[in-house]
Design a protein around this motif. Structure first.
Motif, PDB file in Angstrom:
ATOM      1  N   ILE A   1     -82.061 -69.400 -11.877  1.00 47.84           N
ATOM      2  CA  ILE A   1     -82.675 -68.899 -10.639  1.00 47.84           C
ATOM      3  C   ILE A   1     -83.961 -68.164 -11.019  1.00 47.84           C
ATOM      4  CG2 ILE A   1     -82.377 -67.468  -8.592  1.00 47.84           C
ATOM      5  CD1 ILE A   1     -79.342 -67.679  -9.031  1.00 47.84           C
ATOM      6  N   PRO A   2     -85.149 -68.655 -10.645  1.00 50.80           N
ATOM      7  CA  PRO A   2     -86.378 -67.882 -10.867  1.00 50.80           C
ATOM      8  C   PRO A   2     -86.340 -66.590 -10.057  1.00 50.80           C
ATOM      9  CG  PRO A   2     -86.858 -70.191 -10.316  1.00 50.80           C
ATOM     10  CD  PRO A   2     -85.409 -69.959 -10.012  1.00 50.80           C
ATOM     11  N   ILE A   3     -86.621 -65.475 -10.712  1.00 51.58           N
ATOM     12  CA  ILE A   3     -86.605 -64.187 -10.002  1.00 51.58           C
ATOM     13  C   ILE A   3     -87.663 -64.170  -8.912  1.00 51.58           C
ATOM     14  CG2 ILE A   3     -86.786 -61.673 -10.313  1.00 51.58           C
ATOM     15  CD1 ILE A   3     -85.838 -62.021 -13.151  1.00 51.58           C
ATOM     16  N   ALA A   4     -88.712 -64.981  -9.082  1.00 52.24           N
ATOM     17  CA  ALA A   4     -89.778 -65.027  -8.074  1.00 52.24           C
ATOM     18  C   ALA A   4     -89.247 -65.448  -6.697  1.00 52.24           C
ATOM     19  CB  ALA A   4     -90.883 -65.974  -8.531  1.00 52.24           C
TER      20      ALA A   4
ATOM     21  N   ASP B   1     -86.777 -65.671 -15.423  1.00 48.44           N
ATOM     22  CA  ASP B   1     -85.693 -66.412 -14.774  1.00 48.44           C
ATOM     23  C   ASP B   1     -84.346 -65.783 -15.100  1.00 48.44           C
ATOM     24  OD1 ASP B   1     -87.559 -68.279 -13.851  1.00 48.44           O
ATOM     25  OD2 ASP B   1     -87.356 -69.517 -15.654  1.00 48.44           O
ATOM     26  N   ILE B   2     -83.363 -66.053 -14.205  1.00 49.42           N
ATOM     27  CA  ILE B   2     -81.966 -65.677 -14.460  1.00 49.42           C
ATOM     28  C   ILE B   2     -81.245 -66.926 -14.942  1.00 49.42           C
ATOM     29  CG2 ILE B   2     -79.878 -64.670 -13.495  1.00 49.42           C
ATOM     30  CD1 ILE B   2     -81.620 -63.610 -11.177  1.00 49.42           C
ATOM     31  N   ASP B   3     -80.676 -66.874 -16.127  1.00 51.69           N
ATOM     32  CA  ASP B   3     -79.921 -68.003 -16.676  1.00 51.69           C
ATOM     33  C   ASP B   3     -78.431 -67.658 -16.632  1.00 51.69           C
ATOM     34  OD1 ASP B   3     -79.623 -70.545 -18.153  1.00 51.69           O
ATOM     35  OD2 ASP B   3     -78.877 -69.219 -19.735  1.00 51.69           O
ATOM     36  N   ILE B   4     -77.657 -68.464 -15.925  1.00 48.36           N
ATOM     37  CA  ILE B   4     -76.224 -68.224 -15.743  1.00 48.36           C
ATOM     38  C   ILE B   4     -75.450 -69.368 -16.375  1.00 48.36           C
ATOM     39  CG2 ILE B   4     -74.370 -67.930 -14.048  1.00 48.36           C
ATOM     40  CD1 ILE B   4     -76.472 -66.767 -12.146  1.00 48.36           C
TER      41      ILE B   4
END
Length: 894
Positions: A353-356, A334-337
């Motif tokens: 945001i899950p990269i999937a 996942d992308i953690d912002i």
């Protein structure tokens, strides 16, 4: 695009004076040399014709500054390099790839994407090994060449990696992997520098450069590269160009490939890269007191976190930053912002945001506004996210490396910069017509393991755990032993109701000699519910290797009583084939309770590569694995990447009961499925080879006519001091074929083995002392182990409280004086204490052991303190082999 070779030599003069401190400093002269690339894009249909100017140095430029005044100190060697490097690092952080200076000429440009465009590709660097490096750690002020402790520093632009260092080795094996992002080809280079690790300043061992455009064209470069600026040395690199795919169709295949790729680096191979373009945010929440925040962004993927610049005093920040991440598995990450105020304590919003999600988008790209969580109702952030799958082209099959270089040459292997592939090969060396190596090249540590034989004989005086009537009546125990060594556990059988059990069990284990390695013995009483503890002790493998053969009793720790009788043997490995017959004859006469048959040999197998294997049924190249089998023991290699000529470079070892009857089997298959060929090798064929080593190509059955595998098979006979050997030819007693004891076991405590009590029937009235004396060439140390005493003379009605003390003559200052612990009221004490001395072998042979066994008495006691003495010249002992023996003690009156 313009490439400018920039060379600035200025006579600038800068002077600074601080009158309060009477201090003057300055700069007089700056020189800067480097290759500056200027890109004019995008093209537009109006003046000024281009939308922006982007410029950067492809490689770090060279900088030279002449300091004056107080800053003259910075011209001191060391400080000079440090100061220039710090300034160069500041320049690199702005102007050396991947950093770019972008100057927009028109409005409404996506500056972040101009400043950080998608890379051209990724290069996977396999730092394999080096050869013939310069020896820097010299001895006796350079009169004797020593070794080096080499490590490598790899650099592509601002991406820098450092390998681990290999102790005392001029032919180190690293086997490490790194991945670098390539932004500009032709132009960017891989720079490798090799150093010798030292406590103070590391010594330079050479450098090389490779133009990455060569790797892009060849897809795979597997070659030796000469080191520059040193007399000798070369480095073996494998470089793979990974293309960027905008489709996820091959992602599963890439991940499966990566699972079969093993290296010493902690990071697994990446299957993709992720580019994140952070543009702006809108309507972020205000700080307390309705003050504008100063927002910055933290972007995290797994253990990697990047931070944006800070946009001060606004809740509608504009960042225009870009970040690139390596991704192992886009399906699981996942992308953690996190959007925060500049003090990092106040959160302004977050987003996960899950990269999937990108796998189902067009071109693996998302370019949109995202609503922030834990923020204001209208707070949102604009981000563009691009995923690219890393693909090694199918036609980029592994190639056989060119022969090792014999002398430094020109070209990239010698520091040159080639713009295209040339017939000299990427290593800059003239290549002969393609040919396969005729012999293997295993790691120098191949076939260096040894075999430890543990004979568990018996125990005495164990604690009774099975009590009756609430402990009023003492019962017995049902003892068994657990032996742990190198992650392997052996367990003896259980002997019912016996405090003096006899096991007579044999265990064998193949070991690598590692510092501090120990063997742990634990005894338990077998019960229906929980087994009771009966004691433990540990032995140092170093002591066993030094002594080679030990037959003694060991006292159990953490319990009131009990001891265990062991026979331990570190088996010498020889290539004397006639000796094997005598060993097999001796082994056949042995019988052990656990039905173990002693091994007569150890077999080492090195599986290097195969050639000319068949294709899969589908017509594709196979992913080949090799399974190596001897009797019931099987080992598997890793699965190679797709190739009909795979390479593994893996080693295995096996214990062999009788090499005359056993067969080594090798089976090749595609991912452990479709068979690709096999080999059956009777060990008798290895026994027919010189030095019992077979090293060559062997034909495979059930494959193509040209299918072969390259192996090295080494057989070592396991000698034992308990076996027998034939008389030396030339003896004059007429019995040349008779067998005689090869080793005199007179020093063994055979009475202990049968459990008889010790009497006073020793050959000396004062008793005996058991010692191991030897010299460790690996550690450059003399060692003396005091095992035990027996049959000591009583000094009072209570016996004696003995201890052992000794000194190595001629030592007049008593620096070599040592003593053991004192054993209370024991005429047959066990010490098992080792003492080390930092002597050379020559110095050790000149020493004389002056040993005394004494009775520990008080100052006012009338009891005599000396029980017996021993004087022994060490030149009478073969210290390299070492000896364990009982020695007679001379009584005080003698």
């Amino acid at each position: 695009m313009l490439d400018l070779y920039l060379s600035y030599a200025g006579d600038v003069e800068i002077n600074v004076e601080i009158k309060k401190y009477f201090c003057k400093a300055g700069v007089k002269g700056i020189q800067l040399h480097g290759k500056l690339r200027v890109i004019l894009e995008p093209l537009i249909g109006d003046v000024p014709l281009v939308g922006a100017i982007t410029m950067f140095f492809i490689r770090r430029p060279k900088l030279d500054i002449n300091w004056t005044g107080l800053t003259n100190l910075l011209d001191i060697p060391g400080l000079n390099a440090m100061s220039d490097t710090m300034i160069m690092d500041a320049i690199a952080s702005q102007l050396v790839l991947p950093n770019r200076l972008t100057i927009p000429l028109v409005a409404d440009l996506q500056v972040a994407q101009l400043r950080s465009p998608l890379p051209r590709g990724v290069v996977r660097i396999h730092l394999l090994e080096a050869e013939d490096l310069t020896a820097k750690d010299t001895v006796i002020k350079g009169l004797i060449d020593g070794k080096s402790d080499p490590y490598a520093v790899l650099r592509v632009g601002t991406q820098i990696f450092t390998s681990h260092h290999v102790d005392s080795n001029l032919n180190p094996q690293w086997r490490e992997m790194y991945e670098v992002i390539v932004h500009e080809v032709p132009g960017q280079e891989l720079e490798v520098e090799v150093f010798d690790k030292d406590p103070d300043q590391d010594d330079f061992l050479g450098r090389l450069k490779v133009d990455l455009d060569i790797v892009k064209q060849a897809r795979v470069v597997d070659d030796w590269f000469n080191l520059r600026d040193v007399p000798s040395g070369s480095v073996h690199l494998r470089l793979e160009w990974l293309s960027l795919l905008s489709s996820a169709d091959r992602l599963t295949e890439v991940i499966q490939r990566n699972q079969n790729l093993t290296t010493k680096t902690a990071e697994p191979p990446s299957s993709a890269i992720l580019a994140i373009y952070l543009d702006q945010a809108h309507e972020l929440p205000m700080r307390k007191g309705n003050k504008d925040p100063s927002p910055m962004v933290q972007i995290s993927i797994q253990d990697t976190t990047r931070e944006s610049k800070t946009s001060y005093g606004t809740n509608n920040p504009l960042w225009e930053d870009a970040f690139t991440f390596f991704i192992q598995d886009p399906r699981k990450q996942d992308i953690d912002i996190q959007v925060k105020d500049d003090d990092r304590s106040l959160s302004l919003g977050s987003l996960t945001i899950p990269i999937a999600r990108l796998l189902g988008t067009l071109d693996l790209t998302m370019d949109q506004w995202f609503q922030l969580e834990n923020s204001g109702p209208a707070s949102r952030i604009y981000i563009k996210i691009v995923l690219r799958v890393l693909w090694l082209s199918d036609d980029a099959t592994p190639t056989t490396p060119s022969p090792r270089p014999l002398a430094p040459g020109l070209g990239p292997g010698h520091g040159g910069i080639a713009a295209e592939l040339n017939p000299m090969g990427p290593g800059g060396l003239a290549k002969p017509p393609p040919s396969r190596p005729q012999h293997t090249t295993p790691d120098p540590e191949f076939a260096s393991e040894g075999v430890l034989r543990i004979h568990l004989l018996e125990a005495q005086n164990l604690i009774a755990k099975d009590n009756f009537m609430g402990g009023m009546v003492k019962g017995k125990s049902d003892p068994y032993v657990k032996i742990r060594v190198a992650g392997i556990t052996f367990r003896s059988h259980t002997i019912k109701e016996n405090l003096n059990p006899v096991w007579n069990e044999l265990y064998e284990v193949i070991l690598t000699q590692l510092p501090g390695q120990e063997i742990q013995f634990e005894l338990f009483d077998k019960d229906i519910d929980q087994d009771d503890f009966l004691g433990r002790f540990k032995l140092s493998l170093r002591d066993i290797i030094s002594a080679q053969f030990i037959d003694t009793w060991y006292t159990l720790n953490d319990v009131k009583s009990g001891r265990v009788h062991l026979l331990l043997e570190w088996l010498p490995r020889v290539s004397d084939l006639p000796r094997m017959d005598q060993i097999l004859q001796y082994q056949s006469q042995q019988s052990f309770q656990n039905k173990v048959l002693p091994s007569a040999a150890v077999l080492f197998v090195y599986v290097e590569r195969a050639h000319g294997l068949p294709l899969k049924k589908s017509g594709k190249e196979p992913k080949v694995g090799a399974e190596v089998i001897l009797k019931n023991v099987s080992h598997r290699t890793k699965i190679s990447e797709r190739s009909t000529s795979p390479r593994w470079d893996e080693a295995f070892h096996y214990l062999v009961r009788d090499p005359r009857d056993e067969i080594l089997t090798v089976k090749l298959s595609h991912s452990w499925g479709q068979a690709l060929g096999s080999l059956s090798l009777p060990l008798r064929e290895v026994m027919a080879e010189p030095s019992l080593v077979l090293d060559r190509w062997l034909a495979l059955d059930g494959a193509l006519p040209e299918s072969q595998i390259l192996l090295r098979v080494t057989l070592k006979i396991l000698d034992t001091q308990l076996a027998v050997c034939r008389r030396v030819p030339g003896d004059n007693d007429g019995s040349g074929d008779a067998v005689i004891p090869r080793w005199d076991p007179s020093h063994l405590d055979l009475r202990h083995r049968t459990g008889f009590a010790m009497g006073t029937d020793t050959s000396s009235a004062a008793g005996q002392v058991k010692l191991t004396i030897g010299y460790s060439t690996e550690e450059s140390r003399l060692f003396i182990t005091v095992h035990a005493c027996r049959g000591l003379t009583a000094c009072s009605k209570d016996g004696a409280d003995p201890y052992v003390t000794f000194i190595l003559l001629p030592d007049k200052k008593a620096t070599t004086k040592r003593r053991t612990a004192t054993k209370k009221r024991d005429l047959n004490p066990e010490f098992n204490e080792r003492f080390d001395f930092d002597f050379s072998l020559e110095e050790s042979t000149q020493r004389r052991l002056d040993l005394s066994v004494k009775n520990s008495v008080s100052f006012m006691s009338r009891e005599r303190d000396l029980i017996g003495k021993l004087l022994l010249d060490l030149d009478q002992i073969d210290l390299k082999i070492g000896v364990t023996q009982w020695y007679d003690l001379i009584p005080e009156s003698a």
